[in-house]
Write a protein that holds these residues in place. Structure first.
Motif, PDB file in Angstrom:
ATOM      1  N   UNK A 296       0.684  -1.240   0.034  1.00 28.22           N
ATOM      2  CA  UNK A 296      -0.022   0.050   0.002  1.00 28.22           C
ATOM      3  C   UNK A 296       0.900   1.207   0.015  1.00 28.22           C
ATOM      4  N   UNK A 297       1.911   1.124   0.715  1.00 30.19           N
ATOM      5  CA  UNK A 297       2.819   2.377   0.781  1.00 30.19           C
ATOM      6  C   UNK A 297       3.245   2.891  -0.678  1.00 30.19           C
ATOM      7  N   UNK A 298       3.591   1.790  -1.541  1.00 33.24           N
ATOM      8  CA  UNK A 298       4.341   2.135  -2.831  1.00 33.24           C
ATOM      9  C   UNK A 298       2.994   2.729  -3.612  1.00 33.24           C
ATOM     10  N   UNK A 299       1.717   2.740  -3.220  1.00 28.55           N
ATOM     11  CA  UNK A 299       0.772   3.337  -4.127  1.00 28.55           C
ATOM     12  C   UNK A 299       0.464   4.573  -3.614  1.00 28.55           C
ATOM     13  N   UNK A 300       0.943   5.064  -2.426  1.00 25.92           N
ATOM     14  CA  UNK A 300       0.195   6.472  -1.777  1.00 25.92           C
ATOM     15  C   UNK A 300       0.839   7.410  -2.654  1.00 25.92           C
ATOM     16  N   UNK A 301       2.037   7.236  -3.328  1.00 27.27           N
ATOM     17  CA  UNK A 301       2.250   8.679  -3.950  1.00 27.27           C
ATOM     18  C   UNK A 301       1.897   8.839  -5.064  1.00 27.27           C
ATOM     19  N   UNK A 302       1.101   7.824  -5.861  1.00 31.09           N
ATOM     20  CA  UNK A 302       0.415   7.969  -6.916  1.00 31.09           C
ATOM     21  C   UNK A 302      -0.991   8.554  -6.866  1.00 31.09           C
ATOM     22  N   UNK A 303      -1.528   8.579  -5.614  1.00 29.91           N
ATOM     23  CA  UNK A 303      -2.773   8.850  -5.188  1.00 29.91           C
ATOM     24  C   UNK A 303      -3.113  10.201  -5.183  1.00 29.91           C
ATOM     25  N   UNK A 304      -4.174  10.730  -5.865  1.00 29.38           N
ATOM     26  CA  UNK A 304      -4.401  12.314  -5.795  1.00 29.38           C
ATOM     27  C   UNK A 304      -5.346  12.404  -4.585  1.00 29.38           C
ATOM     28  N   UNK A 305      -6.046  11.477  -4.233  1.00 31.84           N
ATOM     29  CA  UNK A 305      -7.076  11.453  -3.031  1.00 31.84           C
ATOM     30  C   UNK A 305      -7.167  10.168  -2.162  1.00 31.84           C
ATOM     31  N   UNK A 306      -7.359  10.244  -1.063  1.00 33.24           N
ATOM     32  CA  UNK A 306      -7.401   9.126  -0.151  1.00 33.24           C
ATOM     33  C   UNK A 306      -8.740   9.077   0.684  1.00 33.24           C
ATOM     34  N   UNK A 307      -9.431   7.985   0.719  1.00 36.84           N
ATOM     35  CA  UNK A 307     -10.441   7.802   1.426  1.00 36.84           C
ATOM     36  C   UNK A 307     -10.102   7.077   2.520  1.00 36.84           C
ATOM     37  N   UNK A 308     -10.251   7.502   3.663  1.00 36.87           N
ATOM     38  CA  UNK A 308      -9.746   6.715   4.914  1.00 36.87           C
ATOM     39  C   UNK A 308     -10.778   6.296   5.678  1.00 36.87           C
ATOM     40  N   UNK A 309     -11.059   5.136   5.668  1.00 32.74           N
ATOM     41  CA  UNK A 309     -12.166   4.447   6.527  1.00 32.74           C
ATOM     42  C   UNK A 309     -11.964   3.998   7.895  1.00 32.74           C
ATOM     43  N   UNK A 310     -12.714   4.126   8.861  1.00 29.99           N
ATOM     44  CA  UNK A 310     -12.807   3.149   9.946  1.00 29.99           C
ATOM     45  C   UNK A 310     -14.578   2.511   9.880  1.00 29.99           C
ATOM     46  N   UNK A 311     -14.489   1.514  10.793  1.00 31.50           N
ATOM     47  CA  UNK A 311     -15.671   0.989  10.876  1.00 31.50           C
ATOM     48  C   UNK A 311     -16.369   1.363  12.397  1.00 31.50           C
ATOM     49  N   UNK A 312     -17.515   1.968  12.330  1.00 31.28           N
ATOM     50  CA  UNK A 312     -18.187   2.448  13.473  1.00 31.28           C
ATOM     51  C   UNK A 312     -18.369   1.474  14.595  1.00 31.28           C
ATOM     52  N   UNK A 313     -18.304   0.167  14.237  1.00 25.90           N
ATOM     53  CA  UNK A 313     -18.681  -1.014  14.837  1.00 25.90           C
ATOM     54  C   UNK A 313     -17.351  -1.659  15.483  1.00 25.90           C
ATOM     55  N   UNK A 314     -16.182  -0.878  15.078  1.00 31.58           N
ATOM     56  CA  UNK A 314     -14.918  -1.644  15.600  1.00 31.58           C
ATOM     57  C   UNK A 314     -14.015  -0.385  16.101  1.00 31.58           C
TER      58      UNK A 314
END
Ligand SMILES: Nc1nc2c(ncn2[C@@H]2O[C@H](COP(=O)(O)OP(=O)(O)OP(=O)(O)O)[C@@H](O)[C@H]2O)c(=O)[nH]1
Ligand SMILES: [Mg+2]
Length: 267
Positions: free
Chosen positions: A141-159
């Motif tokens: 995943x780290x290798x992909x970060x720098x190609x990303x223009x946007x990041x949707x960062x998710x958590x789970x409201x039940x976790x």
């Protein structure tokens, strides 16, 4: 022609072991910089589906400007990244047993889907990359970060753990992604009222602390899924095509306004 090949093939400069800071290039692309043909080639090479590197900015197709942008879904395993992507792309919910995404060979197997959205009469092409949340695939995943223009960062409201880990995710994003990457925090599985352990206010507070827009979503019911991607697409479109005298698009204000208008929740 829509693409200009920059560096061919695999084995070029991108690798999971690349220096974290080496990819920090701003997009720096404005409509004013576009030649009259409408074809624009920024200096930053991007990775194509086939693993080759291209310079892709936007193209004119049938008289319509199509902006291509890469959006990555990140967050702990099981928070619902794959389901969110499937809901957005296909309008369906992947019910049943949980099949965790794996990232074995990041060039060949990182799953992604394309979706073209119509934003203010401009076709904005989102290339949405799903990632594997499991710890063992983190370097992929780290290798992909720098190609990303946007990041949707998710958590789970039940976790709760997935929520507590958001700080660590934001640290990683800060370390590996482009400085001007668009980040939005999403509290997913908002439909699970009985199992909820993270309050909406907690998500709002954390997002405020880090200065990122926030909303709760549900891949199951469709709550705010369209809105999350539309907001990101609007931000990316404005960044790419901003006229000099046009006021800056305010992503957070847009999200807050849309949430208020829709009474906070819409599918
Ligand atoms: N109730 C509810 N369940 C969901 C929602 N989104 C996902 N799930 C369930 O949560 C589980 C995990 O979903 P995934 O989308 O596969 O999770 P992921 O984040 O892609 O996980 P990794 O691929 O391991 O990183 C599955 O059993 C889904 O059915 C949602 O919005 N509401
Ligand atoms: Mg997945």
């Amino acid at each position: 022609m829509s693409r200009k090949k920059a560096v061919k093939g695999k084995g070029s400069s991108k690798s999971p072991k690349a220096s974290p800071s080496s990819g920090r290039t701003g997009r720096g692309l404005t409509a004013a910089a576009a030649p009259s043909s409408g074809l624009v080639y920024p200096s930053r090479p991007s990775l194509s589906n086939s693993g080759e590197f291209y310079d892709i900015a936007f193209k004119v197709s049938r008289g319509i400007l199509r902006v291509i942008n890469r959006v990555m879904l990140v967050g702990d395993s099981g928070v619902g990244k794959t389901c969110l992507l499937v809901r957005f792309k296909d309008g369906a919910f992947l019910a049943g047993s949980f099949i965790s995404t794996v990232g074995i060979d990041f060039r060949e197997n990182m799953p992604h889907k394309n979706k073209v959205m119509s934003i203010d009469a401009v076709k904005v092409k989102l290339q949405i990359w799903d990632t594997a949340g499991q710890e063992r695939f983190r370097s992929v995943t780290h290798a992909y970060y720098r190609d990303a223009n946007a990041l949707l960062l998710l958590y789970d409201v039940t976790n709760k753990a997935s929520f507590d880990n958001i700080r660590a995710w934001l640290t990683e994003i800060h370390e590996y992604a482009q400085q001007d990457v668009v980040v939005m925090l999403l509290g997913n599985k908002a439909d699970s009222t009985h199992n909820r352990v993270v309050k909406r206010e907690e998500g709002e507070k954390l997002a405020k602390e880090f200065g990122v827009p926030f909303m709760e979503t549900s891949a199951k019911s469709g709550l705010n899924v369209e809105l999350a991607f539309t907001a990101v697409a609007k931000e990316l479109k404005h960044r790419t095509m901003k006229e000099p005298d046009e006021p800056k698009f305010q992503l957070k204000e847009y999200v807050d306004k849309e949430m208020r208008t829709a009474g906070c929740c819409r599918s």
